[in-house]
Design an enzyme around this catalytic site. Sequence first.
Site, PDB file in Angstrom:
ATOM      1  N   HIS A 159       0.828  -1.217   0.000  1.00  0.00           N
ATOM      2  CA  HIS A 159       0.000   0.000   0.000  1.00  0.00           C
ATOM      3  C   HIS A 159       0.863   1.268   0.000  1.00  0.00           C
ATOM      4  O   HIS A 159       0.430   2.313   0.478  1.00  0.00           O
ATOM      5  CB  HIS A 159      -0.952   0.042   1.202  1.00  0.00           C
ATOM      6  CG  HIS A 159      -1.687  -1.232   1.436  1.00  0.00           C
ATOM      7  ND1 HIS A 159      -2.917  -1.498   0.875  1.00  0.00           N
ATOM      8  CD2 HIS A 159      -1.340  -2.349   2.139  1.00  0.00           C
ATOM      9  CE1 HIS A 159      -3.312  -2.707   1.242  1.00  0.00           C
ATOM     10  NE2 HIS A 159      -2.369  -3.252   1.995  1.00  0.00           N
ATOM     11  N   SER A 280      14.326  21.700 -15.887  1.00  0.00           N
ATOM     12  CA  SER A 280      13.087  22.433 -16.116  1.00  0.00           C
ATOM     13  C   SER A 280      13.414  23.729 -16.848  1.00  0.00           C
ATOM     14  O   SER A 280      14.464  24.326 -16.632  1.00  0.00           O
ATOM     15  CB  SER A 280      12.430  22.730 -14.765  1.00  0.00           C
ATOM     16  OG  SER A 280      11.618  23.879 -14.862  1.00  0.00           O
ATOM     17  N   LYS A 286      15.530  22.093 -10.691  1.00  0.00           N
ATOM     18  CA  LYS A 286      14.919  20.794 -11.004  1.00  0.00           C
ATOM     19  C   LYS A 286      15.835  19.825 -11.753  1.00  0.00           C
ATOM     20  O   LYS A 286      16.585  20.206 -12.628  1.00  0.00           O
ATOM     21  CB  LYS A 286      13.653  20.994 -11.864  1.00  0.00           C
ATOM     22  CG  LYS A 286      12.491  21.627 -11.161  1.00  0.00           C
ATOM     23  CD  LYS A 286      11.949  20.793  -9.999  1.00  0.00           C
ATOM     24  CE  LYS A 286      11.175  19.579 -10.454  1.00  0.00           C
ATOM     25  NZ  LYS A 286       9.904  19.911 -11.092  1.00  0.00           N
ATOM     26  N   GLU A 293       9.774   8.463 -16.500  1.00  0.00           N
ATOM     27  CA  GLU A 293       8.365   8.832 -16.712  1.00  0.00           C
ATOM     28  C   GLU A 293       7.880   8.351 -18.080  1.00  0.00           C
ATOM     29  O   GLU A 293       6.733   7.930 -18.240  1.00  0.00           O
ATOM     30  CB  GLU A 293       8.186  10.342 -16.587  1.00  0.00           C
ATOM     31  CG  GLU A 293       8.333  10.817 -15.141  1.00  0.00           C
ATOM     32  CD  GLU A 293       8.424  12.331 -15.065  1.00  0.00           C
ATOM     33  OE1 GLU A 293       7.407  12.999 -15.261  1.00  0.00           O
ATOM     34  OE2 GLU A 293       9.525  12.851 -14.816  1.00  0.00           O
TER      35      GLU A 293
END
Length: 462
Positions: A159, A280, A286, A293
């Site tokens: 979980h 970024s 970043k 991804e």
Amino acid sequence: MDKKTKLWSGRFKETTNKLAEELNASISFDKRLYKHDIQGSIAHAMTLRRAGALKKNETSKIIKGLRAIEKEISSGKFVFTPDMEDIHMAIEKHLIEKIGKLGGKLHTGRSRNDQVALDERLYLKDEIASILSLIKEFQRTIFEIAKKHVDTIMPGYTHLQRAQPVLFAHHLLAYYEMLKRDFDRFSDCLKRTDCMPLGSGALAGSPYNLDRKFMARTLGFSCVTENSLDAVSDRDFGLEFLAASSILMTHVSRLSEEIILWSSQEFGFVELSDAFSTGSSIMPQKKNPDIAELGRGKAGRVYGNLVSLLVVMKGLPLAYNKDMQEDKGPIFDTVDTVKNLLKVFPLMLKTMKVKKDKMKKATVEGFLTATDAADYLVKKGLPFRKAHEVVGKIVANCVTKGKTLEDLTLKDWKGFSNLFERDILRAVLVENSVASRKIYGGTAKTVVARRLKKVEDELKKG
Ligand code: ARG
């Protein structure tokens, strides 16, 4: 466009509408099959010769012409245009341009329906073989990293809540097992792709005495298809390829998701190298895990390809229908996507920094050995349900006091149950918890080391 430029235009009075021609054409994407189409045509010419439908010198002229066309295409000299319709027509028409009327004999006893089925099978056989070796390489990378982490302890999760401590090597080897099943699935799909459909003609079989076993041998197939109707209508091999790819992508995607989580500041378990991260355009601080991804995002694309082909096929009456031309987009796109990811992921993993200390720290903070404390009481004779309750209270108490299980003194433990003795202090150490899971398939170092040895042997076998 003069109607006579179409090889099938005999019964037509009008030329094809320009828009219809564009819609009908598959040349812009099926040109990818040119090598396999020519390979199939050469084998077909040789078989026609054996059947007495071509003379010896005709056969060699046709084969020479086909080889020359192959060179023109691979060198980029050949210009593809929509009026060529598809790769089969483009090559046949060009052959006629090159060697004259004789070129028109090549299509004897053959249809584009068995031809395209053959091309796709030849193409996928090659691509599956390279995907199989990429999967092996991926497994090898996972094994190499796992070998370095038989002493790295991390939290295992259920979980997405910290659950029990595990070895990082054990966690990585879970992906080795997934990839092993993927390897088997692609190998299995290869078996059914490896069947030779030529000789099935348009649908009913060829009236020429074509030696299909000879064709299969020449083209490197291990069997010939049994039913001409099925052979020209069957795209199961494509569906199986897409299904195997979809399951593989599920694994790539789950690994991606973990890497994304692990590389966040919240987890901080790994750091991806700059070479496999991006920045970024606005936030200077970043460092984003874009490659991971995309490993997750492209799973959606591959599932879409599987669903596309399933839907294309589901309502088709036997035998060939033009709908089936729509099989190529999903198959080609999946081949490209899967191969790209399988090439980049091992590199991303190899260059990823593993922050052992952060992992270890997380195992101490999350009461991950609470089950071990309960098991301790069970060994002292308490029923598990009761033990669960006692330890639950201990955890609740620690939470209010801001303590870990490792902080508790023997006196603290005894305050909850008299069954606790000095050895409880060791039993709740994460190292002990890991070492106690000696069961086959468990996370104890001895067991993981044994599995690593077997994996090494498996990888050596190839
Ligand atoms: N371009 C077609 C395809 O990919 C080739 C087969 C065409 N057959 C036909 N009878 N029109 O499916």
